[in-house]
Design an enzyme around this catalytic site. Structure first.
Site, short mmCIF file in Angstrom:
data_model
loop_
_atom_site.label_atom_id
_atom_site.label_comp_id
_atom_site.label_asym_id
_atom_site.label_seq_id
_atom_site.Cartn_x
_atom_site.Cartn_y
_atom_site.Cartn_z
N ASP A 133 42.16 40.80 47.13
CA ASP A 133 42.61 39.71 47.75
C ASP A 133 43.96 39.89 48.11
OD1 ASP A 133 43.93 41.24 45.73
OD2 ASP A 133 44.79 39.72 44.26
N ASP B 248 37.77 35.07 46.42
CA ASP B 248 37.79 34.87 47.43
C ASP B 248 37.01 35.33 48.33
OD1 ASP B 248 40.24 35.11 44.88
OD2 ASP B 248 41.59 36.24 46.78
N ARG C 122 51.45 43.70 46.74
CA ARG C 122 51.36 43.67 44.59
C ARG C 122 50.31 44.07 44.05
NH1 ARG C 122 50.32 37.86 44.86
NH2 ARG C 122 48.19 37.73 44.11
N ASP C 123 50.84 44.57 43.37
CA ASP C 123 50.42 45.26 41.91
C ASP C 123 48.76 44.40 41.60
OD1 ASP C 123 51.16 43.27 40.67
OD2 ASP C 123 52.14 44.27 38.96
N GLU C 124 47.59 44.24 42.49
CA GLU C 124 46.49 43.23 42.35
C GLU C 124 45.34 44.11 43.41
OE1 GLU C 124 47.74 39.37 41.75
OE2 GLU C 124 45.42 39.32 41.18
N HIS D 88 47.21 37.12 52.43
CA HIS D 88 45.55 36.99 51.39
C HIS D 88 44.83 36.65 52.42
CE1 HIS D 88 46.75 37.65 47.35
NE2 HIS D 88 45.70 36.50 47.14
N GLU E 217 48.72 33.89 51.78
CA GLU E 217 48.39 33.06 49.83
C GLU E 217 48.32 32.23 49.63
OE1 GLU E 217 49.92 34.75 45.99
OE2 GLU E 217 48.54 34.80 45.23
N TRP F 92 34.51 31.78 41.41
CA TRP F 92 34.82 32.93 41.55
C TRP F 92 32.98 33.60 41.54
CZ3 TRP F 92 37.83 30.19 42.42
CH2 TRP F 92 39.64 30.77 42.88
C1 BGC Z 1 44.72 36.62 43.34
C2 BGC Z 1 43.85 35.63 43.48
C3 BGC Z 1 42.61 35.15 42.66
C4 BGC Z 1 43.54 34.62 41.55
C5 BGC Z 1 42.50 33.80 40.67
C6 BGC Z 1 45.58 35.75 42.04
O1 BGC Z 1 45.91 36.70 41.45
O2 BGC Z 1 45.75 36.85 44.17
O3 BGC Z 1 43.55 35.15 45.12
O4 BGC Z 1 41.10 34.70 43.23
O5 BGC Z 1 44.33 34.89 40.71
O6 BGC Z 1 42.91 32.46 40.12
#
Ligand code: BGC
Length: 851
Positions: free
Chosen positions: A457, A470, A461-463, A747, A726, A522
């Site tokens: 995504d 996405d 960040r911590d993701e 994003h 994003e 998703w």
């Molecule tokens: C992400 C998104 C992802 C979403 C789900 C977010 O934290 O960065 O891109 O699809 O969560 O809603």
């Protein structure tokens, strides 16, 4: 006369480590005249050293196919090196010369091929990368050397001090306990007669480092290495040097190395002698063999992550605190820096990375959440200066603040090293509207930065997780810009492996605590992404691989929702994520996606020859459409129209012909209600312009595309975006920064408009029926006072080029169609489509400027 060239095996040029028993072979064609086509081909495959096609001689096959011809020769063995060539006959029966040979080499097909054991560094400090080494003697007469290696963690391997590849972050990210990819390296030129050393540095990576927002040790507590170096001598004998108890381990200059947090190197401890022969490793600890069950090993099928570009800093200036230098890389990139420094031994230099500066001009890092993206370099104190470049981390950043060496470092001290999965860029687009060229560049940059072994995504960040929504929103745009079939082939395996009892999830690979069933739009990525890969690349294998899960997905939803409206089991139900100013009904979105996934599953079944199942899913699709109309439409169109639900209903074909106009006028009204702006979030943005175009309001589609006021692509660009944000309101004049808990400036999702820029503005699109670009649709749709556009795409069928311009009241189009392909050309304001064959074509038609 036609001639084959650019031979590819499983999409790649001369790959090592192929595992499928029937590799697919593809080529492009060149011709000395227009209108040429292939009528037949012949393929020969021989084993290394053989003069005859001892593995496979296809004989002459009457066929125009030039992509994905399956090898059907003798069974292939582990490590087998295969040379292949092809010749072709044109439409008049004239045969070409044989192509230059291409090659592939098989991987390790049986578990028993693996002699290496997984090894760990016992006593290692958690979070600190480990060094592994094994010395060995080789005799002379080496014919070939292959290193098969992987890690739980990330590794960099060396033979005699030379890095075996510039690839980074290997083995990439899979759900490791289920399956781990290994890599194959040709190291023939690195192995010497006599003393040698096989070495590797292994860091936590995704295996035991910080992942997403779920903390450390997601897959295991300690990284591990698996390596097997195989030497084959001219006399046919072999020698295997494998990871196992003969390996020893220690710590080196790396004090830490974490994908999210950053890397620390104490250069005073750096010494490359340990990678070379003659080093005394008696003080090192013996590597411990890991006894836990070994995962399935599969060869890497995708291009690895590599440094793909270097970016010079455009400026260097003192930090707001006055004690550090801030480098501006000019663009928001993903990777790390190479920093040239000089100073006394022990000087600690800290590099903080951020995407953006705040109003005071300081690094804005609140949006990183717990990710630190901070590197530290402790100088060795070399007189002539020294260079810092981390290996086991990556950052999303435009600005780097370097603390510890004063506030006046020169801008050329810092270079950005861009990392990305190294697939080739195979599309380009530009037009007379400069903002759209920036948008195109931002889309590609965002894709590069977020396609880091998996589609993430965001990179900062911590993701940084494999969010499915996405990926499905963006996949069509990705395929227009780059050859991403291997990338998605690999990721779709992750997607299948991440499936739970209810099928697809929201995130793949699946770090442990995302165990919810997939949400609408998703989970549906599991249907949409393979279908798109099939359409663009003609790849049926990818469909075949995911098809059972596609069925499970739609079957499960249909079972939980017998009336075919997706009311139950919507998981985390994100709706039209990050829409602005308009809330689309989540239930309507979900039901639209259910119908769409049924439609695509039915089509996939047809392609795979499953006629009954195709019929079955077609019926369910029809039921879902009917239920959609019964529940959500009335005399005025949709009951609660929003831009996104209108767009989905139109693009997914859910409406009766007479309803389309109504819903179209509702869509126009929703754009009007937003002051002529879009309001769609992730799920709507991909379809909005297509819907407007489909409904005959190309003018509005163009208007939204070139808009500069909030919210629009142009607004973020006018406020400095060099990647796709994003959120539409990531930063606004009125509100400043959005909520830092979710505000990435890189994003790719909202960049899904790229497919429309290619498909309609430029007019280079897939044919509705024929997959793999053997036929293309050329359908340029100018507007918004854009006076020219040009672009290209390299496809499985070859290279298409489109260029159009408006000269007064004339519209001109130049088109190049690859050999053996055809294109259907539909000029603006010109009812009759023309079908053309390969070659260069020029068209002119009267141009009437839109109102
Ligand atoms: C992400 C998104 C992802 C979403 C789900 C977010 O934290 O960065 O891109 O699809 O969560 O809603």
């Amino acid at each position: 006369m036609i001639h084959p060239g650019r031979l590819r095996t499983e999409y790649l040029s001369d790959p090592l480590g192929v595992e499928t028993p029937a590799p697919r072979l593809s080529w492009w064609l060149e011709a000395d005249a227009d209108g040429k086509a292939q009528s037949a081909y012949e393929i020969e495959v021989s084993s290394q050293g053989s003069k005859s096609p001892d593995l496979w001689a296809s004989g002459r096959v009457e066929s125009p196919r030039q992509a994905h011809i399956e090898y059907t020769g003798r069974a292939l063995q582990s490590r087998q090196a295969c040379l292949w060539r092809v010749r072709v006959w044109d439409e008049g029966g004239q045969v070409s010369e044989w192509s230059a040979p291409a090659r592939w080499e098989m991987g390790l097909l049986e578990p028993s091929d693996w002699h290496g054991r997984w090894v760990r560094h016992v006593g290692a400090t958690p979070g600190r990368p480990s060094l592994f080494r094994r010395a060995f003697k080789a005799r002379g007469g080496l014919a070939r050397a292959r290193l098969y290696a992987t890690a739980h963690g990330i590794y960099v391997a060396h033979v005699n001090g030379t890095r075996v590849s510039d690839a980074a972050l290997r083995p990439g990210w899979t759900d490791y306990p289920t399956r781990t990819q290994y890599q194959v390296y040709d190291v023939t030129s690195l192995v010497a007669e006599g003393e040698n050393v096989l070495a590797a540095v292994v860091a936590d990576g995704w295996f035991s480092g910080h992942v997403a927002m779920v903390g450390r040790d997601v897959y295991g507590k300690r990284p591990a290495l698996l390596a097997q170096l195989e030497l084959t001598f001219e006399d046919g004998t072999t020698q295997v040097i494998a990871s196992g108890s003969g390996m020893c381990a220690a710590h080196g200059a790396w004090l830490s190395g974490d994908l999210l947090m950053g890397e620390t190197i104490d250069a005073r401890l750096a010494d490359v002698a340990w990678m070379r022969p003659g080093f005394d490793d008696s003080a090192w600890s013996k590597a411990r063999i890991r006894t836990s069950p070994a995962p399935a090993l599969t060869a890497e099928v995708n291009e690895p992550v590599r440094p793909i570009e270097e970016v010079a800093a455009v400026a260097a200036f003192p930090s707001t605190t006055g004690d550090a230098t801030v480098f501006d890389m000019g663009v928001n990139l993903v990777g790390r820096v190479r920093l040239r420094v000089q100073g006394p031994a022990g000087t600690e230099v800290t590099l903080r990375h951020a995407e953006i500066l705040d109003a005071e001009g300081a690094l804005y890092t609140e949006n990183l959440r717990t990710a630190k993206q901070t590197d530290t370099y402790i100088l060795a104190g070399q007189q002539e200066g020294e260079t810092f470049e981390p290996s086991f981390t990556f950052h999303g950043f435009r600005y780097v603040e370097v603390q510890g060496l004063g506030a006046s470092l020169p801008s050329d001290a810092c270079t950005g090293v861009v990392l990305s999965s190294a697939f080739p860029i195979t599309g380009g687009f530009e037009c007379s509207e400069a903002m759209l060229n920036t948008l195109q560049a931002n889309i590609v940059r965002g894709m590069r930065g977020n396609f880091v072994d998996i589609p993430t995504d965001c990179p900062q960040r911590d993701e940084r997780a494999g969010w499915m929504g996405d990926a499905q929103i963006f996949v069509r745009t990705a395929t227009a810009n780059a050859a991403v079939a291997p990338f998605f082939t690999k990721w779709l395996r992750d997607v299948v492996e991440a499936c739970g009892p209810a099928g697809f999830r929201d995130v793949s690979p699946m770090p442990i605590n995302f165990k919810t069933p997939g949400a609408p739009g998703w989970g549906d990525a599991g249907v949409i992404v393979p279908w798109t890969v099939y359409r663009v690349y003609g790849d049926t294998r990818v469909l075949e691989a995911v098809y059972p899960e596609m069925k499970r997905w739609v079957d499960g939803k249909a079972e939980a929702n017998p009336d075919m409206l997706w009311r139950e089991a919507r998981g985390n139900d994100y709706g039209d994520w990050l829409a602005v100013g308009e809330e689309a009904s989540k239930e309507v979105i979900a039901s639209a996606y259910l119908a769409h996934s049924l439609d695509l599953t039915s089509q996939a079944a047809r392609v795979l020859g499953q006629a009954c199942e195709s019929e079955h899913y077609r019926d369910l699709f029809e039921r879902a459409r009917a239920a959609f109309r019964a529940a959500y439409t009335g005399p005025a169109g949709l009951l609660e129209p929003s831009q996104t639900t209108c767009a989905l209903a139109l693009c997914f074909g859910l409406l009766e012909p007479e309803q389309r106009e109504l819903v179209m006028s509702q869509l126009v009204a929703r754009v009007d209600a937003a002051g002529g702006h879009l309001s769609s979030g992730f799920l709507g943005v991909e379809h909005l312009l297509w819907a407007l175009d489909l409904g005959g309001r190309l003018d509005i589609a163009h208007d939204l595309l070139v808009k500069r006021t909030f919210p629009s692509w142009g607004y973020s660009i006018d406020h400095g975006a060099t990647t796709i944000w994003e959120r539409w309101d990531g930063w606004t004049e009125e509100g400043g920064f959005q909520d830092p808990s979710m505000n990435s400036f890189n994003h790719y999702s909202l960049g899904a408009v790229g497919a429309w820029m290619y498909g309609r503005l430029l007019g280079l699109d897939l044919d509705a029926e024929v997959p793999g670009f053997a036929k293309a649709s050329i359908c340029p749709r100018p507007g918004a006072e854009i006076t020219w556009a040009r672009g290209w795409q390299e496809t499985m069928a070859g290279r298409y080029e489109v260029a159009w311009r408006i000269r007064g009241d004339i519209f001109e189009l130049d088109l190049q169609v690859p050999v053996n392909a055809i294109a259907e050309v539909q000029l603006p304001h010109n009812g009759i489509p023309a079908t053309v064959r390969s070659g260069r074509h020029h068209f002119e038609t009267a141009w009437v400027a839109p109102r």
